[in-house]
Design an enzyme around this catalytic site. Structure first.
Site, mmCIF file in Angstrom:
data_model
loop_
_atom_site.group_PDB
_atom_site.id
_atom_site.type_symbol
_atom_site.label_atom_id
_atom_site.label_comp_id
_atom_site.label_asym_id
_atom_site.label_seq_id
_atom_site.Cartn_x
_atom_site.Cartn_y
_atom_site.Cartn_z
ATOM 1 N N LYS A 154 -20.225 3.439 -32.066
ATOM 2 C CA LYS A 154 -19.103 4.283 -32.725
ATOM 3 C C LYS A 154 -19.201 4.078 -34.048
ATOM 4 C CE LYS A 154 -14.454 4.830 -34.172
ATOM 5 N NZ LYS A 154 -13.208 4.215 -34.333
ATOM 6 N N GLY A 188 -4.399 4.716 -38.187
ATOM 7 C CA GLY A 188 -3.153 4.099 -38.141
ATOM 8 C C GLY A 188 -2.037 4.641 -38.700
ATOM 9 N N ALA A 227 -8.237 8.590 -33.882
ATOM 10 C CA ALA A 227 -7.051 8.252 -34.827
ATOM 11 C C ALA A 227 -6.059 9.267 -35.128
ATOM 12 C CB ALA A 227 -7.982 7.979 -36.123
ATOM 13 N N GLY A 228 -4.921 8.568 -35.313
ATOM 14 C CA GLY A 228 -3.455 9.485 -35.547
ATOM 15 C C GLY A 228 -2.584 9.520 -34.423
#
Lengths: 68, 264
Positions: free
Chosen positions: B107, B168, B194-195
């Site tokens: 990643k 985060g 993310a989120g």
């Protein structure tokens, strides 16, 4: 003749030239669980035994930790 | 089992030539200890976990290691470049990761600044080019820009992973229109990375048609991480089923559920 090297950013003296494998063992690290970079070049695991640490070498020894 | 049930069971997805059943990828950071990490990963049902590459603590070699709690033989380790702000650092980190684990699937995330952790796309393109030339299979964290995503796919990335909100932040999917555009055009998996803050956010991502969701903080920072891991597993499955089922159209006015004929 002792060698002055840098390991993960910290200076360290070793008494004689060692292979990467033997050096990891003196640190009590399992060579199978880490990766090593020597002077910005990857040291392939298959060459841990024959790669000798030289005076002035900069080593990075890393492993996997938790991360997102 | 009906034919539809069988289809659900076979609803797998392909990533870089491998088949996975779970559409939830979880991070392994921020947990109180490795026991909790392992329990949360098990509850999430994830088959892929992200891991970071860091210096070994040379002065205390007996510290527990992640690999002692999550066996890379049982679960796919996805090394990340979290904390890298330049293409050079990211490439260097992943070369070490490949040597440490022997895996090509990685990643890539190259961050722009500390405040937003938003991806630096110029550095991301640069690192992508190098990594693909060196044989890495790159899952790429990217901005929610369909044009950038297309470029990354053309370069050979194996998965496109736009943020749904800052890393985060737990704000949920802020950009459903862009995410949807990216899904429609892509020929490789698209995952929201993310989120996500809670289960409904994961479901929203899956209802948009994402192939999967990647999260860490939403589980690790929950009051009961192991319970939240299970909630996320169910949300991802639920959102996926809703996507496959095809939602009803939205209407501006009411439409009675009971028949009008035969009213007294």
């Amino acid at each position: 003749m002792s060698l002055l090297i840098k390991v993960n950013g910290d200076e360290r003296t070793i008494e004689r030239s060692l292979s990467v494998w033997d050096f990891l063992e003196t640190l009590k690290l399992n060579p199978r669980k880490v990766a090593v970079e020597r002077n910005l070049e990857i040291v392939s695991k298959s060459t841990f035994h024959e790669t000798l640490i030289e005076d002035g070498d900069q080593l990075e020894i890393v492993h996997f930790i938790g991360g997102g | 089992m009906t034919e539809q049930d069988i289809k659900h069971k076979q609803d797998t997805w392909q990533l870089a030539g491998n088949e996975y059943s779970s559409r939830l990828i979880v991070g392994t950071g921020k947990y109180k200890d490795f026991e909790e990490t392992a329990a949360a990963v098990a509850a999430s049902g994830a088959e892929i976990v992200t891991v970071a590459v860091r210096r070994v603590n040379v002065s205390d070699p007996n510290q527990p290691m992640l690999v002692d709690y999550l066996d890379p033989k049982d679960i796919t380790y996805l090394p990340n470049t979290a904390g890298c702000f330049t293409a050079n650092d990211a490439v260097r980190t992943l070369r070490l990761a490949r040597e440490a684990g022997g895996w090509d699937l990685v990643k890539l995330e190259v961050l722009g600044d500390q405040k937003t952790l938003y991806p630096n796309m110029l550095e991301t393109f640069s690192a992508t080019e190098t990594l693909i030339a060196e044989g890495f299979k790159v899952m790429v964290y990217c901005s929610d820009d369909p044009i950038a995503a297309q470029k990354l796919e053309d370069m050979g990335c194996v998965a496109i992973m736009p943020l749904g909100a800052p890393i985060g932040s737990g704000l949920g999917i802020q950009n459903p229109v862009q995410i949807r555009l990216m899904i429609e055009q892509a020929h490789v998996p698209v995952l929201v990375d993310a989120g996500v803050g809670t289960a409904s956010d994961a479901a929203v991502a899956m209802e948009l048609g994402c192939d999967g969701v990647l999260m860490n903080t939403a589980i690790a920072d929950a009051k009961k991480p192991v319970m939240m891991a299970e909630a996320m597993k169910l949300a991802v499955e639920s959102g996926r089923l809703a996507y496959l089922a095809g939602r009803m159209p939205k209407k501006k006015y009411a439409d009675p559920s009971s028949p009008l004929s035969g009213l007294i």
